[in-house]
Write a protein that holds these residues in place. Structure first.
Motif, short mmCIF file in Angstrom:
data_model
loop_
_atom_site.label_atom_id
_atom_site.label_comp_id
_atom_site.label_asym_id
_atom_site.label_seq_id
_atom_site.Cartn_x
_atom_site.Cartn_y
_atom_site.Cartn_z
N LEU A 27 -6.73 11.54 -3.00
CA LEU A 27 -6.95 10.47 -2.02
C LEU A 27 -5.72 9.56 -1.90
O LEU A 27 -5.81 8.42 -1.43
N ALA A 28 -4.55 10.09 -2.32
CA ALA A 28 -3.31 9.31 -2.23
C ALA A 28 -2.94 9.07 -0.77
O ALA A 28 -3.29 9.86 0.11
N LEU A 29 -2.26 7.98 -0.55
CA LEU A 29 -1.68 7.59 0.76
C LEU A 29 -2.71 7.26 1.85
O LEU A 29 -2.35 7.13 3.02
N ILE A 30 -3.97 7.14 1.48
CA ILE A 30 -4.94 6.67 2.47
C ILE A 30 -4.72 5.16 2.60
O ILE A 30 -4.75 4.44 1.60
N PRO A 31 -4.45 4.67 3.81
CA PRO A 31 -4.20 3.23 3.95
C PRO A 31 -5.47 2.42 3.75
O PRO A 31 -6.58 2.97 3.81
N GLY A 32 -5.32 1.14 3.51
CA GLY A 32 -6.50 0.26 3.44
C GLY A 32 -6.74 -0.28 2.05
O GLY A 32 -6.05 0.05 1.09
N SER A 33 -7.77 -1.12 1.98
CA SER A 33 -8.10 -1.79 0.72
C SER A 33 -9.25 -1.06 0.03
O SER A 33 -10.00 -0.31 0.67
N CYS A 34 -9.40 -1.31 -1.28
CA CYS A 34 -10.47 -0.65 -2.03
C CYS A 34 -11.85 -1.05 -1.51
O CYS A 34 -12.77 -0.23 -1.49
N GLY A 35 -11.99 -2.28 -1.06
CA GLY A 35 -13.29 -2.75 -0.58
C GLY A 35 -13.76 -1.99 0.65
O GLY A 35 -14.96 -1.86 0.90
N ALA A 36 -12.81 -1.46 1.43
CA ALA A 36 -13.19 -0.73 2.65
C ALA A 36 -13.53 0.72 2.33
O ALA A 36 -14.18 1.40 3.13
N ALA A 37 -13.07 1.21 1.18
CA ALA A 37 -13.20 2.65 0.88
C ALA A 37 -14.64 3.17 0.93
O ALA A 37 -14.89 4.24 1.48
N PRO A 38 -15.63 2.42 0.36
CA PRO A 38 -17.00 2.95 0.41
C PRO A 38 -17.62 2.91 1.81
O PRO A 38 -18.55 3.68 2.08
N VAL A 39 -17.14 2.03 2.68
CA VAL A 39 -17.79 1.87 3.99
C VAL A 39 -17.81 3.20 4.72
O VAL A 39 -18.85 3.66 5.17
N GLN A 40 -16.65 3.85 4.80
CA GLN A 40 -16.63 5.15 5.49
C GLN A 40 -16.53 6.30 4.50
O GLN A 40 -16.23 7.43 4.90
N ASN A 41 -16.74 6.03 3.21
CA ASN A 41 -16.67 7.10 2.20
C ASN A 41 -15.40 7.90 2.42
O ASN A 41 -15.44 9.09 2.76
N ILE A 42 -14.25 7.24 2.21
CA ILE A 42 -12.96 7.89 2.49
C ILE A 42 -12.89 9.26 1.82
O ILE A 42 -13.41 9.45 0.73
N GLY A 43 -12.27 10.19 2.51
CA GLY A 43 -12.19 11.54 1.97
C GLY A 43 -10.96 12.26 2.48
O GLY A 43 -10.52 12.00 3.61
N ALA A 44 -10.39 13.10 1.64
CA ALA A 44 -9.26 13.93 2.07
C ALA A 44 -9.04 15.04 1.06
O ALA A 44 -9.31 14.87 -0.14
N TYR A 45 -8.56 16.17 1.53
CA TYR A 45 -8.17 17.31 0.68
C TYR A 45 -9.25 17.68 -0.34
O TYR A 45 -8.99 17.91 -1.51
#
Ligand code: EPU
Length: 336
Positions: A114-132
């Motif tokens: 999940l490296a290089l995903i922009p944004g803050s940690c607080g926003a990460a759960p909102v859209q359940n950030i995902g990659a690779y």
């Protein structure tokens, strides 16, 4: 009189990676839970609507936000040993990529994909950030939230967050009700590489470290995705659509090379970037906006545009995809 730590009539264009012109009536960036509670209480007394803004990398801002924009700046984080793992307690204001690099720098596993995903940690759960091949849901233990109505704190387990593909309870039931203040992430001390996506495995040698994986992910992302510091964008502009197995079969008969990923629930995920690309729109320019020339899923802003214009462009792209493939594209960034 407004509190000393509130700013008024604040230009938010540098605070959103799409650089849409926007300003806030009031803006504050509380650095402690107490300061955050004070902000909320004061906003209620003044009957001001409250909007939350994290790193601004996944939002479409309107030209004017009346009321108070709260940017949680809780930047503390620490680790707690837990058996074979470590629990990272991370304030909502910590930069996500900085956290990833700090943990892989310590040889820990869990966040490297999940490296290089922009944004803050607080926003990460909102859209359940995902990659690779990894989603936040895979490493998240719990989320601390503060209720906007009365400032009380509560914890949600990962299960209670109701994570799905780019979905969570923060986009549904808890939308507009809470601010995320802290994440607890489970990190492993032992090697646990997830290298199944694309050519990650081929790019890495034998027994890579989590730092090697993170560096490779950074390279892959930089090759395909525009750096918001150089060209304004909000990452993927559309979600990858989920279609029925039946619809996927019909499309595959017509387009055998179409990327498709069967889901556990029987649906099939298609690649929105591929669908847009097939419509000949990669690199297309629409006034102030355009489809990125290396990744058709990303819309870029060349400057001088605004949110209604961007939404019209998105609608036009979605209409072309619908006409050609019968598939409905949904916008990914949040409309504030
Ligand atoms: N493709 C094309 N043309 C394009 C873009 C993609 O043909 O212009 C094809 C690719 O060749 C590949 C498939 O579509 O076969 C999927 O492309 P890619 O691996 O680049 O991933 P994606 O589905 O376009 C998703 C996420 C990204 C994430 C990558 C890697 C969504 C909406 N996007 O993109 O997330 O980095 O996978 O895991 O799920 C983001 O959310 O902002 C984001 C960048």
């Amino acid at each position: 009189m407004t509190p000393r730590n509130w700013l008024s009539e604040v230009d938010l264009s540098p605070a959103n990676t799409l650089q849409l012109p926007s300003s806030a009536e009031y803006f504050c960036a509380p650095v402690t839970l107490k300061a955050l509670q004070d902000c909320l209480r004061r906003a209620h007394q003044e009957m001001l609507p409250i909007q939350l803004l994290g790193g601004g990398s996944n939002v479409l801002l309107p030209e004017y936000l009346a009321g108070l924009v709260v940017h949680p700046a809780l930047t503390q984080w620490w680790m707690e040993p837990r058996g074979d793992s470590l629990l990272a307690h991370v304030g909502a204001g910590v930069n996500w990529h900085a956290l990833v690099m700090a943990t892989v720098g310590k040889g820990l596993w869990g966040l490297e994909n999940l490296a290089l995903i922009p944004g803050s940690c607080g926003a990460a759960p909102v859209q359940n950030i995902g990659a690779y091949g990894v989603e936040l849901a895979d490493v998240l233990e719990a989320v601390e939230v503060m209720y906007l109505a009365d400032g009380h704190l509560a914890w949600l387990s990962a299960e209670e967050c109701a994570f799905g593909y780019r979905e969570s309870i923060f986009k549904s039931e808890l939308l507009g009700k809470v601010v995320i203040t802290r994440l607890v992430l489970r990190l492993k001390r032992h090697a646990a590489p997830v290298l199944g996506y694309g050519d990650l495995a081929q790019r890495l040698g034998e027994s890579p470290s989590s730092l090697d994986v993170a560096n490779t992910v950074c390279r892959v992302r930089s090759e395909k995705l525009p750096d918001p510091a150089q060209l304004a964008n909000a990452g993927s502009f559309f979600k990858n659509p989920l279609v029925s197995a039946e619809q996927a079969r019909v499309l595959l008969d017509a387009y055998p090379a179409m990327p498709h990923f069967a889901q556990q629930n029987g649906t099939v995920k298609l690649a929105a970037g591929w669908l847009i690309d097939q419509c000949g729109l990669k690199g297309a320019r629409f006034g102030a906006f355009g489809v990125h020339h290396r990744q058709a899923l990303v819309l870029v802003h060349f400057g001088g545009g605004n949110r209604p214009e961007l939404l019209a462009v998105a609608e036009q792209i979605a209409a072309e995809v619908k006409a050609r493939f019968g598939v409905l594209l949904e916008i990914e960034p949040r409309l504030l």
